[in-house]
Design a protein around this motif. Structure first.
Motif, PDB file in Angstrom:
ATOM      1  N   MET A   1      -3.331   9.588  -6.160  1.00  0.00           N
ATOM      2  CA  MET A   1      -3.020   8.578  -5.175  1.00  0.00           C
ATOM      3  C   MET A   1      -4.247   7.696  -4.893  1.00  0.00           C
ATOM      4  SD  MET A   1      -0.485   7.565  -3.578  1.00  0.00           S
ATOM      5  CE  MET A   1       0.258   6.980  -2.127  1.00  0.00           C
ATOM      6  N   ASN A   2      -5.428   8.324  -4.807  1.00  0.00           N
ATOM      7  CA  ASN A   2      -6.648   7.560  -4.547  1.00  0.00           C
ATOM      8  C   ASN A   2      -6.945   6.569  -5.664  1.00  0.00           C
ATOM      9  OD1 ASN A   2      -7.231   8.710  -2.060  1.00  0.00           O
ATOM     10  ND2 ASN A   2      -8.390  10.379  -2.981  1.00  0.00           N
ATOM     11  N   TYR A   4      -4.754   5.170  -7.657  1.00  0.00           N
ATOM     12  CA  TYR A   4      -3.738   4.120  -7.574  1.00  0.00           C
ATOM     13  C   TYR A   4      -4.082   3.109  -6.484  1.00  0.00           C
ATOM     14  CZ  TYR A   4       0.722   1.821  -6.850  1.00  0.00           C
ATOM     15  OH  TYR A   4       1.693   0.882  -6.706  1.00  0.00           O
ATOM     16  N   GLN A   5      -4.582   3.583  -5.366  1.00  0.00           N
ATOM     17  CA  GLN A   5      -4.894   2.698  -4.244  1.00  0.00           C
ATOM     18  C   GLN A   5      -6.277   2.060  -4.357  1.00  0.00           C
ATOM     19  OE1 GLN A   5      -4.247   5.245  -0.880  1.00  0.00           O
ATOM     20  NE2 GLN A   5      -2.037   4.889  -0.893  1.00  0.00           N
ATOM     21  N   ARG A   7      -9.288   3.526  -4.275  1.00  0.00           N
ATOM     22  CA  ARG A   7     -10.320   4.142  -3.432  1.00  0.00           C
ATOM     23  C   ARG A   7     -11.436   4.782  -4.252  1.00  0.00           C
ATOM     24  NH1 ARG A   7      -6.324   7.265   0.685  1.00  0.00           N
ATOM     25  NH2 ARG A   7      -5.357   5.411   1.584  1.00  0.00           N
TER      26      ARG A   7
END
Length: 50
Positions: A1-2, A4-5, A7
């Motif tokens: 998720m990180n 993808y975003q 971060r």
């Protein structure tokens, strides 16, 4: 998720790292903290990688 975003930083490529280090060593050469031979070795390694 990180990932993808966005971060997490993208990893640096080896040649990019060598170019940054070469710039740093050129600055140190002007100050007198590093000898020219060390700078030439790093530049030669960058050329071999290319």
């Amino acid at each position: 998720m990180n990932v993808y975003q966005g971060r997490i930083e993208q990893p640096k490529m080896l040649r990019e790292v060598f170019r940054q280090e070469n710039a740093k060593y050129h600055q140190l050469l002007e100050i007198g903290d590093v000898v020219m031979g060390a700078v030439l070795r790093y530049e030669r390694t960058d050329r071999y990688l290319g």
